[in-house]
Design an enzyme around this catalytic site. Structure first.
Site, PDB file in Angstrom:
ATOM      1  N   TYR A  68       0.826  -1.212   0.000  1.00 47.38           N
ATOM      2  CA  TYR A  68       0.000   0.000   0.000  1.00 47.38           C
ATOM      3  C   TYR A  68       0.862   1.264   0.000  1.00 47.38           C
ATOM      4  CZ  TYR A  68      -4.433  -2.347   0.056  1.00 47.38           C
ATOM      5  OH  TYR A  68      -5.513  -3.090  -0.332  1.00 47.38           O
ATOM      6  N   HIS A 120     -15.171   2.940  -1.164  1.00 44.09           N
ATOM      7  CA  HIS A 120     -14.174   1.952  -0.730  1.00 44.09           C
ATOM      8  C   HIS A 120     -13.053   2.578   0.095  1.00 44.09           C
ATOM      9  CE1 HIS A 120     -15.414  -1.046  -4.168  1.00 44.09           C
ATOM     10  NE2 HIS A 120     -16.273  -1.005  -3.175  1.00 44.09           N
ATOM     11  N   CYS A 128      -6.877   2.472  12.562  1.00 41.78           N
ATOM     12  CA  CYS A 128      -6.431   1.522  13.577  1.00 41.78           C
ATOM     13  C   CYS A 128      -6.987   0.136  13.235  1.00 41.78           C
ATOM     14  CB  CYS A 128      -6.909   1.968  14.955  1.00 41.78           C
ATOM     15  SG  CYS A 128      -6.582   0.745  16.222  1.00 41.78           S
ATOM     16  N   CYS A 147      -1.120   2.637  16.585  1.00 42.58           N
ATOM     17  CA  CYS A 147      -2.150   3.521  17.118  1.00 42.58           C
ATOM     18  C   CYS A 147      -1.672   4.119  18.445  1.00 42.58           C
ATOM     19  CB  CYS A 147      -3.433   2.713  17.321  1.00 42.58           C
ATOM     20  SG  CYS A 147      -4.745   3.633  18.108  1.00 42.58           S
ATOM     21  N   CYS A 150      -4.136   2.569  21.399  1.00 42.84           N
ATOM     22  CA  CYS A 150      -4.152   1.163  21.835  1.00 42.84           C
ATOM     23  C   CYS A 150      -2.901   0.387  21.436  1.00 42.84           C
ATOM     24  CB  CYS A 150      -5.406   0.465  21.307  1.00 42.84           C
ATOM     25  SG  CYS A 150      -5.352   0.135  19.543  1.00 42.84           S
ATOM     26  N   SER A 189     -15.921  -2.201 -13.873  1.00 39.09           N
ATOM     27  CA  SER A 189     -16.269  -3.505 -14.453  1.00 39.09           C
ATOM     28  C   SER A 189     -17.609  -4.008 -13.913  1.00 39.09           C
ATOM     29  CB  SER A 189     -15.168  -4.525 -14.153  1.00 39.09           C
ATOM     30  OG  SER A 189     -15.016  -4.649 -12.749  1.00 39.09           O
TER      31      SER A 189
END
Ligand code: OAD
Length: 242
Positions: A68, A120, A128, A147, A150, A189
């Site tokens: 990513y 999306h 998180c 995060c 947490c 698509s």
């Protein structure tokens, strides 16, 4: 002007409420790869089950984060193309225009379209993994950030396979669809649900449906007007006719 382009322009000119659904084909002319193109599509080169699921992240968070991160860097360099600009122009007309995008690249907003429904999620937002909360600052560095509350890993704020569409996006898109009189599908698509069902929903409640795509898709058979070709060429021509 072809007959179909003229008919589509007539319908758009008279419309009160338009929903535009976009997919990765709209960003293809900006150099952002689509998902299902047989050669260059992301899912032709990479296995979505190893990169775009919560299980994949649990299995190998670093692989997923780095993939990513690569996409963030690629998309950050991309600029909106004439298709994005034409949609921005359409969105500024007096009628109500709702743009629902499956794209996570932010290029509609960069082109000046306000109020885009990001169906999306967004590639440039961190989330998180444990709590699902969205972080304000994106941390695009090498090491997976955690995060502050947490300590869990942060993940990209995109919808992965097997995950639900964010409620706010789903509700806003459903509301817009329920009252639209024209539905325009561009560069998708139409195989990923629930967005793949939008054309049917719109048609069933009386909207005229238009599709712009170089290829046939599962919705081509039910759309009222089909404009075959690239969105970066067809959309500016269409908007010029309004
Ligand atoms: P796809 O890769 O499935 O489809 C891209 C579509 O764009 C195809 O129908 C192409 O024919 C069309 N196309 C290609 N170039 C075009 C151009 N220049 N102008 C117009 N159309 C063009 O991508 P999506 O439909 O966006 O989900 O895929 C839907 C979802 O599947 C994505 O949001 C992503 C993916 O898995 C998630 O990541 C959750």
């Amino acid at each position: 002007m072809t007959q179909d382009l003229g008919a589509a322009a007539d319908i758009l000119r008279r419309a009160q409420r338009v929903v535009v659904l976009t997919g990765s084909g709209v960003s293809a002319e900006s150099g952002v790869p689509t998902f299902r193109n047989a050669q260059e599509g992301l899912w032709a080169q990479y296995d979505p089950l190893q990169l775009a699921t919560a299980e994949a992240f649990l299995d190998d968070p670093n692989l997923v984060w780095q993939w990513y991160r690569w996409r963030r860097e690629l998309v950050a360099k991309a600029e909106p193309n004439p298709g994005h600009h034409a949609i921005a122009q359409l969105s500024k007309r007096s009628q109500s225009v709702t743009v629902v995008t499956q794209n996570v690249d932010g290029l509609h907003q960069k082109a000046g379209t306000d109020n885009v429904i990001e169906f999306h999620g967004n590639l440039f937002v961190d989330q998180c993994f444990a709590e699902g909360t969205i972080e304000k600052e994106t941390k695009s560095h090498d090491v997976i950030p955690t995060c502050q509350r947490c300590g869990s890993y942060l993940r990209p704020g995109v919808v992965w396979f097997g995950e639900s569409i964010p409620t706010v996006a789903l509700d806003a898109a459903t509301a817009a669809l329920s009252e639209c009189d024209v539905f325009l599908s561009v560069g998708t698509s139409s195989v990923v649900w629930p967005a793949a069902g939008f054309a049917d929903i719109a048609a069933n409640q009386g909207a005229t449906t238009i599709e712009i795509n170089p290829e046939d898709t599962p919705i081509s058979g039910i759309t009222d007007i089909r404009l075959q070709g690239k969105s970066g060429a067809i959309l500016p021509e269409l908007i010029d006719c309004l």
